[in-house]
Scaffold this active site. Structure first.
Site, short mmCIF file in Angstrom:
data_model
loop_
_atom_site.label_atom_id
_atom_site.label_comp_id
_atom_site.label_asym_id
_atom_site.label_seq_id
_atom_site.Cartn_x
_atom_site.Cartn_y
_atom_site.Cartn_z
N CYS A 47 87.82 35.08 75.95
CA CYS A 47 87.54 34.13 77.03
C CYS A 47 86.03 33.93 77.20
O CYS A 47 85.29 34.89 77.47
CB CYS A 47 88.17 34.62 78.33
SG CYS A 47 87.71 33.66 79.79
N CYS A 50 84.79 34.82 80.69
CA CYS A 50 84.69 36.26 80.88
C CYS A 50 83.39 36.81 80.30
O CYS A 50 82.73 37.67 80.90
CB CYS A 50 85.88 36.96 80.22
SG CYS A 50 87.49 36.46 80.89
#
Length: 433
Positions: A47, A50
């Site tokens: 991600c 993230c």
């Protein structure tokens, strides 16, 4: 020499472990979560959001180090049972966990906002101030907004204040103080009283007449909730994607000054354009109109500014000139734009524009109907693709060109198979003759 290298490598590892205070969690977290108070980031290694949050998360862990809040993170691709238990639906998800209590963070992913969220959730819903000195210390924090209950802590107003504090503490601070601590610097309009401190000022909740009568308790319930909702943001607040969902709940017109910020937070302007307007001056001009006419417009408008033009463009479904002034009806999602271009807007023109919105005579665009929703989805997809192409045309061509190429081959093989078979049959038939 080898010994020195080993010692140097060991010191680097020790420094690395000292730098990060983030705890790596596994499936065992399901058994141990009740033993402490946790602030957990649920993430996936692939991600991009993230990865962007990772350095901020390290700062959050350092800021909360030494408190009762333990900061950790879980790789949901490895420990799927944890993600399932906490119903994680997207990455990253930040959650405050204390026993059976769990609250998902909904604000901007900044160090200040995340730490403030954790501190508020760990503290009592209403924090008591012991003295006027404590109150003055809170008022001296720049840009700090908080609610205060002053007076005897009993009765319907106190009960409702505690209830709203429990429901809203994920976003705002709630305090209480004795009425005797307010005598020197603040003259209470009533006892008890509820106030909001913001913009270096304080404003009172207008207590209904005869509020002590039992029949009027329902009036307090309705008006206090509405007042808290209307006062929960600064008069001229910064609008971001994280805060926008909360601004819609105010149910007022949202007046947005649209400028553009660069990566270091400075407002950028294009001085080469013919109708050049300085973004700083335009923002300050709108703020001056708001401050000088607060009593007139506060009932109808929540004012703010954004340095992210895409946020406003998505609402207006067009690329707005910079700077711009956009007003959105939070109930109908219809928006209004001044008829004058930005370089012609003056404080008087802005007031005329706002007055026309109050009088419902200003032209309205957009809305929340299904055709408008579909067009907004199309607009957002198109602009995202345009931004990707401008940022990296080669990567965009690869990402979309390869799937389209394969799709074209598949379609060609499906649609043209009959034609090819027909040609072969005709050729075979001619040879036979």
């Amino acid at each position: 020499m080898e010994v020195l290298r080993f010692l140097a490598a060991l010191s680097i590892l020790q420094c690395g472990t000292a730098v990060t205070k983030v705890l790596e969690l596994s499936d065992r977290f399901l058994e141990l979560r009740g033993e402490s108070t946790w602030l957990v980031m649920f993430y996936a290694p692939w991600c991009g959001h993230c990865k962007k949050l990772e350095p901020i998360w390290n700062h959050v862990a350092h800021a909360l180090y030494g408190t009762e809040i333990r900061v950790g993170r879980v790789d949901c691709t490895r420990f799927t049972a944890v993600a399932t238990e906490f119903a994680v639906k997207g990455f990253p998800t930040i959650m405050y966990i204390q026993g059976d209590r769990r609250h998902t963070f909904r604000g901007d992913r900044t160090n200040e906002d995340i730490v403030g969220f954790a501190v508020r959730m760990a503290a009592p819903p209403v924090q008591h101030l012991a003295s006027q000195h404590d109150l003055i210390g809170l008022t001296e924090r720049p840009g700090h907004l908080f609610f205060l209950y002053a007076g005897i802590q009993e009765g319907p107003l106190w009960d409702l204040y505690k209830e709203y504090a429990e429901n809203m503490r994920a976003f705002h601070y709630f305090y209480s103080i004795g009425a005797d601590c307010m005598v020197e610097n603040f003259k209470l309009e009533s006892n008890p009283a509820v106030m909001v401190f913001k913009d270096n000022k304080h404003f009172y909740y207008p207590m209904p007449e005869d509020w002590e009568v039992a029949e009027n308790h329902s009036v307090i319930n309705e008006t206090l909730g509405e007042w808290l909702n209307h006062e929960r943001f600064l008069t001229y607040t910064k609008i971001t994607h994280g805060i926008l969902p909360q601004l819609w709940k105010i149910k007022k017109y949202l007046a947005i000054t649209v400028v553009k910020e660069n990566k270091i937070g400075s407002i950028t302007t294009d001085e080469d354009t013919q109708d050049y307007v300085d973004g700083y001056k335009f923002r300050d001009m709108v703020e001056e109109v708001i401050v000088n006419n607060r009593d007139k417009y506060h009932k109808y408008f929540q004012f703010g500014w954004t340095g992210t033009p895409d946020l406003a463009n998505s609402i207006a479904m067009e690329r707005l000139p910079l700077p711009s002034l956009l007003v959105v009806n939070a109930t109908t999602m219809q928006h209004h734009l001044p008829e004058d271009p930005p370089h012609h807007l003056t404080p008087q023109a802005i007031q005329i524009f706002l007055d026309s919105i109050i009088a419902t005579s200003a032209p309205a665009y957009g809305g929340d109907s299904w055709p408008v929703r579909v067009y907004r989805m199309y607009y957002n997809a198109r602009t995202s693709l345009e931004d990707m192409w401008q940022g990296n045309p080669v990567l965009t061509a690869v990402l979309f060109g390869l799937p389209l190429g394969f799709l074209s081959l598949i379609c060609y093989s499906i649609w043209c198979s009959d034609i090819l078979d027909a040609d072969e049959d005709e050729e075979h038939h001619e040879k036979k003759e």
